[in-house]
Design a protein around this motif. Structure first.
Motif, PDB file in Angstrom:
ATOM      1  N   LYS A 173       0.715  -1.150  -0.030  1.00 26.08           N
ATOM      2  CA  LYS A 173       0.024   0.064   0.077  1.00 26.08           C
ATOM      3  C   LYS A 173       0.849   1.291  -0.009  1.00 26.08           C
ATOM      4  O   LYS A 173       1.528   1.447   0.958  1.00 26.08           O
ATOM      5  CB  LYS A 173      -0.986   0.197   1.161  1.00 26.08           C
ATOM      6  CG  LYS A 173      -2.164   1.080   1.014  1.00 26.08           C
ATOM      7  CD  LYS A 173      -3.036   0.426   0.166  1.00 26.08           C
ATOM      8  CE  LYS A 173      -4.390   1.355  -0.101  1.00 26.08           C
ATOM      9  NZ  LYS A 173      -5.146   0.982  -1.345  1.00 26.08           N
ATOM     10  N   PRO A 174       0.813   2.106  -0.933  1.00 31.25           N
ATOM     11  CA  PRO A 174       1.763   3.145  -1.113  1.00 31.25           C
ATOM     12  C   PRO A 174       1.128   4.451  -0.105  1.00 31.25           C
ATOM     13  O   PRO A 174       0.002   4.379   0.145  1.00 31.25           O
ATOM     14  CB  PRO A 174       1.400   3.548  -2.542  1.00 31.25           C
ATOM     15  CG  PRO A 174       0.080   3.242  -3.029  1.00 31.25           C
ATOM     16  CD  PRO A 174      -0.067   1.864  -2.311  1.00 31.25           C
ATOM     17  N   ASP A 175       2.090   5.174   0.352  1.00 27.42           N
ATOM     18  CA  ASP A 175       1.657   6.364   1.063  1.00 27.42           C
ATOM     19  C   ASP A 175       1.035   7.318   0.112  1.00 27.42           C
ATOM     20  O   ASP A 175      -0.169   8.261   0.607  1.00 27.42           O
ATOM     21  CB  ASP A 175       2.868   6.980   1.625  1.00 27.42           C
ATOM     22  CG  ASP A 175       3.690   6.009   2.358  1.00 27.42           C
ATOM     23  OD1 ASP A 175       2.972   5.279   3.176  1.00 27.42           O
ATOM     24  OD2 ASP A 175       4.939   5.886   2.373  1.00 27.42           O
ATOM     25  N   LEU A 217       4.070   6.279  -7.475  1.00 22.16           N
ATOM     26  CA  LEU A 217       3.604   5.735  -6.198  1.00 22.16           C
ATOM     27  C   LEU A 217       4.957   6.238  -5.323  1.00 22.16           C
ATOM     28  O   LEU A 217       6.132   6.216  -5.776  1.00 22.16           O
ATOM     29  CB  LEU A 217       3.695   4.229  -6.220  1.00 22.16           C
ATOM     30  CG  LEU A 217       2.900   3.337  -7.444  1.00 22.16           C
ATOM     31  CD1 LEU A 217       3.115   2.040  -7.174  1.00 22.16           C
ATOM     32  CD2 LEU A 217       1.488   3.844  -6.551  1.00 22.16           C
ATOM     33  N   GLU A 218       4.528   6.687  -4.082  1.00 21.58           N
ATOM     34  CA  GLU A 218       5.338   7.003  -2.973  1.00 21.58           C
ATOM     35  C   GLU A 218       5.139   5.865  -1.973  1.00 21.58           C
ATOM     36  O   GLU A 218       4.052   5.900  -1.378  1.00 21.58           O
ATOM     37  CB  GLU A 218       5.040   8.430  -2.599  1.00 21.58           C
ATOM     38  CG  GLU A 218       5.379   9.454  -3.644  1.00 21.58           C
ATOM     39  CD  GLU A 218       5.261  10.876  -3.239  1.00 21.58           C
ATOM     40  OE1 GLU A 218       4.674  11.082  -2.220  1.00 21.58           O
ATOM     41  OE2 GLU A 218       5.388  11.903  -4.087  1.00 21.58           O
ATOM     42  N   TYR A 219       6.249   5.446  -1.472  1.00 22.74           N
ATOM     43  CA  TYR A 219       6.244   4.398  -0.296  1.00 22.74           C
ATOM     44  C   TYR A 219       7.700   4.254   0.385  1.00 22.74           C
ATOM     45  O   TYR A 219       8.719   4.367  -0.243  1.00 22.74           O
ATOM     46  CB  TYR A 219       5.911   3.024  -0.928  1.00 22.74           C
ATOM     47  CG  TYR A 219       5.911   1.798   0.120  1.00 22.74           C
ATOM     48  CD1 TYR A 219       4.931   1.678   0.906  1.00 22.74           C
ATOM     49  CD2 TYR A 219       6.943   0.950  -0.139  1.00 22.74           C
ATOM     50  CE1 TYR A 219       5.240   0.477   1.824  1.00 22.74           C
ATOM     51  CE2 TYR A 219       7.127  -0.295   0.753  1.00 22.74           C
ATOM     52  CZ  TYR A 219       6.231  -0.327   1.688  1.00 22.74           C
ATOM     53  OH  TYR A 219       6.022  -1.291   2.511  1.00 22.74           O
ATOM     54  N   ALA A 220       7.689   4.279   1.908  1.00 22.18           N
ATOM     55  CA  ALA A 220       8.793   4.191   2.541  1.00 22.18           C
ATOM     56  C   ALA A 220       9.718   5.007   2.079  1.00 22.18           C
ATOM     57  O   ALA A 220      10.956   4.987   2.214  1.00 22.18           O
ATOM     58  CB  ALA A 220       9.306   2.686   2.278  1.00 22.18           C
ATOM     59  N   GLY A 221       9.413   6.361   1.828  1.00 19.02           N
ATOM     60  CA  GLY A 221      10.438   7.207   1.687  1.00 19.02           C
ATOM     61  C   GLY A 221      11.087   7.386   0.263  1.00 19.02           C
ATOM     62  O   GLY A 221      12.032   8.254  -0.135  1.00 19.02           O
ATOM     63  N   GLN A 222      10.513   6.444  -0.824  1.00 19.25           N
ATOM     64  CA  GLN A 222      10.935   6.301  -1.905  1.00 19.25           C
ATOM     65  C   GLN A 222       9.723   6.615  -3.136  1.00 19.25           C
ATOM     66  O   GLN A 222       8.554   6.619  -2.613  1.00 19.25           O
ATOM     67  CB  GLN A 222      11.404   4.884  -2.421  1.00 19.25           C
ATOM     68  CG  GLN A 222      12.484   4.358  -1.152  1.00 19.25           C
ATOM     69  CD  GLN A 222      12.922   3.068  -1.574  1.00 19.25           C
ATOM     70  OE1 GLN A 222      12.210   2.118  -2.329  1.00 19.25           O
ATOM     71  NE2 GLN A 222      14.079   2.525  -0.917  1.00 19.25           N
TER      72      GLN A 222
END
Length: 282
Positions: A173-175, A217-222
């Motif tokens: 699940k992306p931020d 997509l943005e996820y975990a600072g990436q």
């Protein structure tokens, strides 16, 4: 990671067969390839962050993890029924009353080439009740220092066939999802795409869109940027643990809504590029 016993096409929720993972690497990117598990990518890793739902997470079923090829059709075929060249066909249902995602994601693929950062795979398509036309599907995987290039193709055999192909990545699940389609296919009471297309509505979605822009997509600072040489994308983001961003050469129920006919020997190809950034620009 353990891959479990192989399932028939008739059960899209059964576990898959055990098999070896092949890790491809370049720069900060590592890709786990699972040829025996439907020719899928079992994991995409950038700077030690895993981006895909694994087999032992979430639904943990053949239809719900990794990133797998959808051949020779993508999405649902309504009640498994379609017409081609004046003849009616019925495919076995494997998701409720419908036939979903083709025959490739439950079958072992053959490795034709494998090195540190690239692989090619192939699958002879059946000529039986699951798919009466035959043909061959191929994949090419190339890992880059900051990304991944994928190519998926299907080629008709000695007879004409319909075709819609695509990938089905299950991203954790992306931020944030950055997605700006210009149109969408409305769904009817059976949850199947219909025509004519309409203006996009707010999510959550389980829908097919017309989109030619980059998807992010943005996820975990990436940050992960997605591009494909198609204008059809299916987005499923109704699950709490995952979102699916699926480039396809046509819509669900595409054999009826947007028929693509391959003559004997003709090839249909789809390219999908993924590029990572380790820090999200603000």
């Amino acid at each position: 990671m353990a891959l479990e016993a192989s399932s028939p096409l008739d059960d899209a929720h059964a576990p898959l067969a055990g098999g070896q993972l092949h890790w491809l690497r370049a720069g900060r990117v590592a890709i786990a390839l699972a040829p025996e598990a439907g020719g899928r990518i079992a994991q995409m890793r950038y700077d030690d962050v895993d981006w895909l739902v694994g087999e032992c997470e979430g639904r943990a079923a053949v239809i719900g993890w990794g990133c797998y090829p959808m051949v020779p059709w993508a999405g649902r075929i309504r009640r498994g029924r379609f017409s081609f060249d004046g003849k009616d066909f019925v495919l076995p249902a494997n998701l409720g009353a419908h036939a979903i995602h083709g025959v490739g994601f439950t079958r072992p693929w053959q490795i034709d080439h494998l090195d540190a950062a690239t692989a090619t795979l192939s699958l002879a398509l059946p000529e039986d009740r699951h798919w009466p036309f035959g043909g061959v599907a191929t994949q090419a995987v190339r890992v880059l220092p900051d990304g991944l290039d994928l190519r998926l193709a299907v080629q008709a055999g000695d007879r004409a066939m319909p075709a819609v192909i695509g990938w089905h990545p299950w991203f954790r699940k992306p931020d944030q999802l950055l997605f700006s389609p210009r149109a969408m296919y409305p769904r009817d009471g059976e949850g199947i795409a219909t025509l004519p297309c309409v203006s996009p509505v707010p999510g959550p979605w389980d829908d097919c869109f017309i989109n030619q822009a980059e998807v992010t997509l943005e996820y975990a600072g990436q940050r992960l940027r997605l591009r494909a040489d198609t204008d059809h994308w299916v987005v499923y983001d109704g699950a709490a643990h995952a979102s699916c961003l699926e480039p396809q050469t046509g819509p669900p129920d595409g054999f009826t809504l947007l028929p693509r006919r391959l003559v004997a020997g003709e090839r249909l190809e789809l390219r999908f590029g993924l590029r990572w950034e380790s820090e999200i620009p603000r």
